[in-house]
Design a protein around this motif. Structure first.
Motif, short mmCIF file in Angstrom:
data_model
loop_
_atom_site.label_atom_id
_atom_site.label_comp_id
_atom_site.label_asym_id
_atom_site.label_seq_id
_atom_site.Cartn_x
_atom_site.Cartn_y
_atom_site.Cartn_z
N ALA A 106 0.93 12.44 9.91
CA ALA A 106 0.61 12.75 8.52
C ALA A 106 1.87 12.76 7.66
CB ALA A 106 -0.11 14.08 8.41
N GLN A 107 1.77 12.22 6.46
CA GLN A 107 2.87 12.17 5.51
C GLN A 107 2.63 13.19 4.40
OE1 GLN A 107 5.54 9.59 6.09
NE2 GLN A 107 4.43 10.05 7.98
N THR A 108 3.65 13.94 4.06
CA THR A 108 3.52 15.01 3.07
C THR A 108 3.00 14.47 1.74
OG1 THR A 108 5.37 16.18 4.09
CG2 THR A 108 4.76 16.84 1.86
N GLY A 109 1.94 15.11 1.25
CA GLY A 109 1.39 14.76 -0.06
C GLY A 109 0.52 13.53 -0.10
N ALA A 110 0.31 12.86 1.02
CA ALA A 110 -0.47 11.62 1.04
C ALA A 110 -1.93 11.90 1.38
CB ALA A 110 0.11 10.64 2.04
N LEU A 135 0.82 -1.21 0.00
CA LEU A 135 0.00 0.00 0.00
C LEU A 135 0.85 1.26 0.00
CD1 LEU A 135 -2.83 -1.02 2.50
CD2 LEU A 135 -2.92 -0.96 0.01
N ALA A 136 1.96 1.25 0.75
CA ALA A 136 2.80 2.45 0.84
C ALA A 136 3.52 2.74 -0.47
CB ALA A 136 3.81 2.29 1.97
N SER A 137 3.52 1.80 -1.40
CA SER A 137 4.11 2.04 -2.71
C SER A 137 3.17 2.83 -3.62
CB SER A 137 4.47 0.70 -3.38
OG SER A 137 5.41 -0.01 -2.59
N HIS A 138 1.93 3.00 -3.18
CA HIS A 138 0.94 3.80 -3.91
C HIS A 138 1.31 5.27 -3.81
CE1 HIS A 138 -2.92 5.61 -4.98
NE2 HIS A 138 -3.38 4.42 -5.34
N GLY A 139 1.17 5.99 -4.89
CA GLY A 139 1.58 7.38 -4.94
C GLY A 139 0.82 8.30 -3.99
N GLN A 140 -0.35 7.88 -3.53
CA GLN A 140 -1.16 8.74 -2.65
C GLN A 140 -1.27 8.19 -1.22
OE1 GLN A 140 -4.62 8.75 -5.38
NE2 GLN A 140 -4.36 10.98 -5.50
N ILE A 141 -0.45 7.19 -0.92
CA ILE A 141 -0.49 6.58 0.42
C ILE A 141 0.89 6.70 1.06
CG2 ILE A 141 -0.92 4.48 1.76
CD1 ILE A 141 -2.71 3.51 -0.51
N GLY A 142 0.93 7.25 2.26
CA GLY A 142 2.16 7.31 3.05
C GLY A 142 2.06 6.36 4.22
N SER A 143 3.15 6.17 4.90
CA SER A 143 3.14 5.30 6.08
C SER A 143 3.93 5.94 7.20
CB SER A 143 3.72 3.92 5.75
OG SER A 143 3.77 3.13 6.94
N ALA A 144 3.33 5.96 8.38
CA ALA A 144 4.01 6.41 9.59
C ALA A 144 4.66 5.25 10.32
CB ALA A 144 3.03 7.13 10.51
N GLN A 181 -11.29 16.68 19.32
CA GLN A 181 -10.79 17.39 18.14
C GLN A 181 -9.31 17.73 18.29
OE1 GLN A 181 -12.33 18.11 15.32
NE2 GLN A 181 -14.53 17.95 15.72
N LYS A 182 -8.92 18.18 19.49
CA LYS A 182 -7.52 18.53 19.73
C LYS A 182 -6.62 17.29 19.66
CE LYS A 182 -8.37 22.63 22.60
NZ LYS A 182 -8.24 23.23 23.95
N MET A 183 -7.09 16.18 20.23
CA MET A 183 -6.31 14.95 20.18
C MET A 183 -6.17 14.46 18.75
SD MET A 183 -7.78 12.88 23.47
CE MET A 183 -7.70 13.57 25.12
N ALA A 184 -7.25 14.58 17.99
CA ALA A 184 -7.20 14.16 16.58
C ALA A 184 -6.21 15.01 15.80
CB ALA A 184 -8.59 14.24 15.97
N ALA A 185 -6.24 16.33 16.06
CA ALA A 185 -5.31 17.22 15.37
C ALA A 185 -3.86 16.89 15.74
CB ALA A 185 -5.63 18.68 15.72
N ARG A 186 -3.64 16.55 16.99
CA ARG A 186 -2.30 16.17 17.43
C ARG A 186 -1.85 14.88 16.74
NH1 ARG A 186 -0.88 14.30 23.64
NH2 ARG A 186 1.02 13.14 23.13
N TYR A 187 -2.74 13.89 16.67
CA TYR A 187 -2.39 12.63 16.01
C TYR A 187 -2.04 12.89 14.54
CZ TYR A 187 -2.79 7.95 14.07
OH TYR A 187 -2.53 6.77 13.41
N LEU A 188 -2.83 13.70 13.86
CA LEU A 188 -2.56 14.00 12.46
C LEU A 188 -1.22 14.71 12.30
CD1 LEU A 188 -6.09 15.20 11.25
CD2 LEU A 188 -4.93 13.07 10.63
N ALA A 189 -0.92 15.66 13.21
CA ALA A 189 0.34 16.39 13.12
C ALA A 189 1.53 15.46 13.30
CB ALA A 189 0.37 17.50 14.17
N GLU A 190 1.37 14.42 14.11
CA GLU A 190 2.48 13.52 14.40
C GLU A 190 2.64 12.40 13.39
OE1 GLU A 190 1.82 12.18 18.39
OE2 GLU A 190 2.35 14.11 19.29
#
Length: 533
Positions: free
Chosen positions: A356-360, A300-309, A345-354
């Protein structure tokens, strides 16, 4: 001058105790020093380093770290220690910020470069890590820890031959270094006449048998892995059993069953209403270890629109910050039910910040034991997708038993405990599939091995994306993995990976007794999901 000499000598004594494995005594001495000199920069730095590198009680360093940063906010060494501590506490975003600050202040300091590489490794930025380590070795040639970390990065990128060569070079100078031997054996399919294996068996094993404890357990585990590589399956199984007996871990079956039961009894569909982020960017891959998740992640991470943390610690750390104790069902239920929408909402935003992969458009999080926290995750992200990776229960459990998993996986201590833990996992996942608002896709490892394209397309479609042919080029993908399966995922697929448990069948009676409800037609037939407890 006398006080200074006494302080230095005491710090030296404490360090000597730590290096000798007497961490309790060292910790007591460091605490006494800290009580005498609570704002002394040298003492603060020494105690922080001790908790990072010896006691492994990383959170105990946090108050001291805050004080150190207050006293020396512009010192590269302060920010390097902060990066190391935050990384060890699984606060990767903060660790990265401190690492960047340290590098800006001291770009040519080999200690700073080493810590920056450590943080980059935790974030799976292996090329960045190798760049820092190469620079560090140019300044400080021959530094063993930098060379060893380079070998780890090379293993993570799939450059196994280069990593093996580097390990051999390190062992020329110190053939007894178990850190290097362990990495070499992990990165190599061992043959029975491999000189490193022979030395480990004939020289290091007899010496460590006189010491016992952790050192002996580690040696025996490496011998077990090697024996399994060259086909001595009974010998490998017996060696793993010996390693566990040397350093036993206590799995509390009653406590874990209560943890699962509390969530199954108290969490219902009604607990998920009008809370959390509407983002569908996160994708959790959950399941038991050794279930084939690394292969699916790489596809899945080889897909151009999928990143992996990778195996992100972020969700677990956020749960900890609610004061929920580990594997405490009552605490977790309370957190799930009482989190107000603003906090979610704040916890979700924190999870995304930690994570999220650029461009994914989608970011994978493959921390498998997040299956225990799905009820909490669903409060934060009720629309996010979950992929449940399953493998034959016997194959999964035997593979878990015969791996050098961390002490966190206490359920792998014996086959009875392992089977019990698997049945609890199975029960909890059945509950989540009934009550969570999230879309959940089950993917069977055996189906992936038989037809990787069909299963890859199925998973990509589940993520709401168009198929990308690059998914089938996963073995050469720039995306990297760093798990026990890192080398294996770059090898061709073989159906021989299925029903491997049969090699060890003579040893498996306790495990079969636990898993029997999942095999209503007998162990020669495929497992079902009808036998949940």
């Amino acid at each position: 001058m006398a006080n200074k000499l006494n302080k230095v000598a005491t710090l030296g004594h404490a360090m000597a105790l730590a290096k000798a494995g007497r961490t309790a005594d060292a910790g007591q001495m460091y605490e006494q020093l800290l009580a005498q000199k609570p704002q002394n920069i040298v003492v603060l730095s020494a105690v922080i380093s001790f908790h990072n590198r010896y006691s492994m009680r990383f959170r105990r360093a946090l108050p001291m770290l805050q004080l150190l940063l207050k006293l020396r906010p512009k010192a590269a060494s302060s920010h390097a220690l902060a990066a190391e501590t935050m990384c060890n506490c699984a606060r990767l975003a903060s660790a990265s910020q401190h690492a960047q600050t340290a590098l800006a202040l001291a770009p040519d300091d080999p200690d700073v470069l080493f810590i920056a590489a450590h943080v980059a490794m935790a974030q799976r930025e292996y090329d960045t890590a190798l760049g820092h380590l190469t620079h560090a070795l140019e300044i400080r040639p021959g530094h063993r820890q930098s060379m060893l970390q380079s070998a780890r990065a090379l293993v993570a990128t799939g450059e196994l031959a280069t990593a093996q060569s580097l390990c051999r070079d390190l062992l020329q100078a110190n053939p007894d270094d178990m850190n290097v031997i362990g990495l070499y054996i992990h990165a190599t399919r061992i043959k029975s006449d491999d000189p490193i294996f022979v030395y480990l068996r004939d020289v290091i094993l007899p010496a460590t048998e006189k010491i016992g404890g952790m050192h002996l357990s580690n040696v025996v585990k490496q011998l077990a892995k090697a024996s399994n590589d060259f086909g001595d399956y009974d010998g490998a199984f017996n060696l793993f059993a010996r390693a566990k007996a040397v350093l036993p871990m206590q799995y509390d079956a009653k406590h874990y069953a209560n943890f699962v039961s509390t969530q199954c009894t108290n969490i219902s569909r009604a607990d998920y209403f009008a809370r959390g982020s509407q983002s569908d960017a996160p994708v959790l891959i959950v399941g038991m270890p050794r279930s084939g998740s690394t292969l699916l992640e790489q596809v899945l991470a080889s897909h151009g629109q999928i990143g992996s943390a990778g195996e992100s610690p972020s969700l677990n750390v956020i749960v900890q910050d609610t004061k929920a104790r580990s594997h405490n069902g009552e605490d977790l239920v309370r957190a799930i039910k009482q989190i107000p929408d603003g906090a979610a909402q704040k916890m979700a935003a924190r999870y995304l910040a930690e994570t999220a992969q650029t461009g994914a458009l989608r970011t994978l999080d493959k921390s498998l034991h997040n299956f225990e926290l799905l009820g909490f995750f669903a409060v934060l992200f009720p629309r996010a997708r979950i992929i449940h990776m399953r493998r034959d229960p016997l194959d999964t459990c035997v593979s878990c038993y015969m791996q050098n998993l961390s002490a966190w996986h206490k359920y792998t201590q014996d086959l009875d405990s392992l089977g019990h833990a698997y049945m609890q996992y199975d029960r909890l996942m059945a509950h989540w599939e009934k009550v969570l608002p999230n879309p959940i896709l089950q993917v069977n490892y055996e189906d992936v091995v038989r037809d990787i394209e069909t299963q890859g397309r199925r998973a990509v479609d589940f993520l709401g994306l168009d198929w990308d042919p690059a998914c089938l080029e996963y073995q050469t993908s720039k995306n990297r993995v760093q798990t026990l399966s890192a080398g294996q995922v770059r090898e061709p697929l073989y159906t021989s990976s299925m029903r491997r448990w049969q090699r060890y069948d003579a040893h498996l009676a306790p495990l079969k007794a636990q898993l029997k409800p999942l095999y209503p037609d007998g162990f020669d037939a495929p497992a079902s999901r009808s036998g949940r407890v």
